[in-house]
Design a protein around this motif. Structure first.
Motif, PDB file in Angstrom:
ATOM      1  N   ALA A 115     -44.928 -88.533  -7.078  1.00 16.18           N
ATOM      2  CA  ALA A 115     -45.008 -89.954  -7.415  1.00 16.18           C
ATOM      3  C   ALA A 115     -46.120 -90.654  -6.653  1.00 16.18           C
ATOM      4  N   ASN A 116     -46.651 -90.009  -5.618  1.00 16.59           N
ATOM      5  CA  ASN A 116     -47.732 -90.565  -4.807  1.00 16.59           C
ATOM      6  C   ASN A 116     -48.857 -89.549  -4.717  1.00 16.59           C
TER       7      ASN A 116
ATOM      8  N   LEU B  74     -43.042 -99.636  -5.468  1.00 17.07           N
ATOM      9  CA  LEU B  74     -42.352 -98.756  -6.405  1.00 17.07           C
ATOM     10  C   LEU B  74     -42.259 -99.407  -7.771  1.00 17.07           C
TER      11      LEU B  74
ATOM     12  N   GLN C 235     -41.464 -88.581 -11.823  1.00 17.01           N
ATOM     13  CA  GLN C 235     -42.829 -88.432 -11.333  1.00 17.01           C
ATOM     14  C   GLN C 235     -42.844 -87.365 -10.253  1.00 17.01           C
ATOM     15  N   ASP C 236     -43.704 -86.366 -10.424  1.00 14.42           N
ATOM     16  CA  ASP C 236     -43.735 -85.246  -9.491  1.00 14.42           C
ATOM     17  C   ASP C 236     -45.169 -84.741  -9.317  1.00 14.42           C
TER      18      ASP C 236
ATOM     19  N   SER D 110     -41.767 -96.580 -14.280  1.00 16.86           N
ATOM     20  CA  SER D 110     -42.486 -95.305 -14.323  1.00 16.86           C
ATOM     21  C   SER D 110     -42.087 -94.360 -13.204  1.00 16.86           C
ATOM     22  N   GLY D 111     -41.530 -94.906 -12.120  1.00 14.41           N
ATOM     23  CA  GLY D 111     -41.218 -94.085 -10.964  1.00 14.41           C
ATOM     24  C   GLY D 111     -42.413 -93.794 -10.089  1.00 14.41           C
ATOM     25  N   ARG D 112     -43.526 -94.484 -10.355  1.00 18.00           N
ATOM     26  CA  ARG D 112     -44.755 -94.231  -9.619  1.00 18.00           C
ATOM     27  C   ARG D 112     -44.814 -95.066  -8.343  1.00 18.00           C
TER      28      ARG D 112
ATOM     29  N   THR E 137     -45.695 -85.006  -0.098  1.00 12.94           N
ATOM     30  CA  THR E 137     -45.570 -85.868  -1.277  1.00 12.94           C
ATOM     31  C   THR E 137     -44.142 -86.394  -1.410  1.00 12.94           C
TER      32      THR E 137
ATOM     33  N   SER F 237     -41.345 -87.178  -4.680  1.00 13.35           N
ATOM     34  CA  SER F 237     -41.023 -87.035  -6.107  1.00 13.35           C
ATOM     35  C   SER F 237     -39.945 -88.042  -6.472  1.00 13.35           C
ATOM     36  N   THR F 238     -39.974 -88.539  -7.702  1.00 12.57           N
ATOM     37  CA  THR F 238     -38.933 -89.462  -8.150  1.00 12.57           C
ATOM     38  C   THR F 238     -38.167 -88.862  -9.324  1.00 12.57           C
TER      39      THR F 238
ATOM     40  N   LEU G  60     -35.647 -91.110  -4.830  1.00  9.04           N
ATOM     41  CA  LEU G  60     -36.937 -90.725  -4.271  1.00  9.04           C
ATOM     42  C   LEU G  60     -36.700 -89.603  -3.270  1.00  9.04           C
TER      43      LEU G  60
END
Length: 272
Positions: free
Chosen positions: A198-199, A246, A195-196, A250-252, A180, A182-183, A172
């Motif tokens: 992820a939040n 987390l 995920q880019d 999915s990495g979300r 933000t 990213s994962t 992360l």
């Protein structure tokens, strides 16, 4: 003890039997013969305690141009010397520094993989990504390819802080300039963006702009629980510590709570 400004970037203490600290006389610098005012960000001991690794963000102290724009001399761009490596002697003193290619511009954050003696991640504030590096028994470093995030919002992203899951499967990365996280997926020593972001971006109060000119909430340090379920992120300009769940598949990151924190003050975060 690492100091951002030199020339005495590194000092050390001896820990007495009663736990008290005594300052040692040794001092060390990350400067070079031609770069005499470098700015360091983080110092990390290798897991075997043999080497101290230091990331250098700037090759000169930040200044302001006559037009009011920032004057930033980014380290490791182009000179490949943004990672400083000190051998650690048996008495705790540091040996002579060597200067290595960090693998990207503006190296900021080092994180050794869990249960690894030689493999670490490096996050780049100006290179806008993360890479995997290895250090051998002689202190020589080899770098893998830089895995960048999407910089369509503007450069630099100021990707700065990293967290790694306990099984080394996810990374992360906190983007100070974007507000933000990213994962990345990490498989067999190779990073791929998952995920880019992820939040959902956390807005600040509108008074702070990052180097790229974007209004940012100024996220800094973070913490991931040992069971990899929950992730906590400081957003200093939004005065909030945000809690996330987390999803390792999915990495979300899914927001589950917020706690108020002092305005633009908290910088570091740790847990157990």
């Amino acid at each position: 003890m690492l100091h951002a400004f030199g020339p005495n970037h590194l000092r050390s203490y001896t820990v007495a039997e009663d736990g008290k600290l005594k300052l040692r006389p040794e001092r060390a610098s990350v400067n070079t013969a031609t770069k005499t005012d470098r700015v360091s960000t983080q110092a990390v001991l290798s897991p075997d305690g043999r080497f101290l690794l230091v990331d250098i963000l700037f090759d000169a102290r930040p200044a302001v141009n006559p037009d009011g724009s920032p004057n930033l001399v980014v380290a490791n761009a182009p000179d490949p010397d943004g990672l400083v490596i000190f051998p650690v002697r048996d008495d705790g003193a540091l040996g002579e520094a060597s200067f290595a290619n960090a693998g990207g511009a503006g190296p900021f954050y080092i994180a050794f993989l869990n249960r690894s003696r030689d493999t670490f991640l490096n996050g780049f504030a100006v290179g806008d990504g993360v890479l995997v590096s290895r250090i051998n028994g002689e202190g020589r470093v080899t770098d893998g390819p830089l895995a960048p995030i999407d910089t369509a919002l503007g450069k630099p992203s100021e990707l700065c802080w990293l967290q790694v899951t306990s099984d080394n499967s996810l990374v992360l990365a906190t983007n100070f300039g974007y507000g933000t996280v990213s994962t990345y997926r990490l498989v067999d020593g190779r990073l791929s963006l998952l995920q880019d972001p992820a939040n959902n971006a956390i807005p600040g109060d509108g008074t702070f702009r990052a180097v790229n000119g974007l209004v940012s909430s100024g996220p800094s340090d973070s913490w991931l629980t040992p069971d990899d379920q929950y992730f906590y992120q400081i957003f200093g300009n939004a005065q909030v510590l945000v809690s996330y769940h987390l999803n390792k598949t999915s990495g979300r990151l899914t927001e589950i709570g917020r706690n108020p924190i002092p305005y633009n003050s908290p910088q570091g975060l740790a847990g157990f």
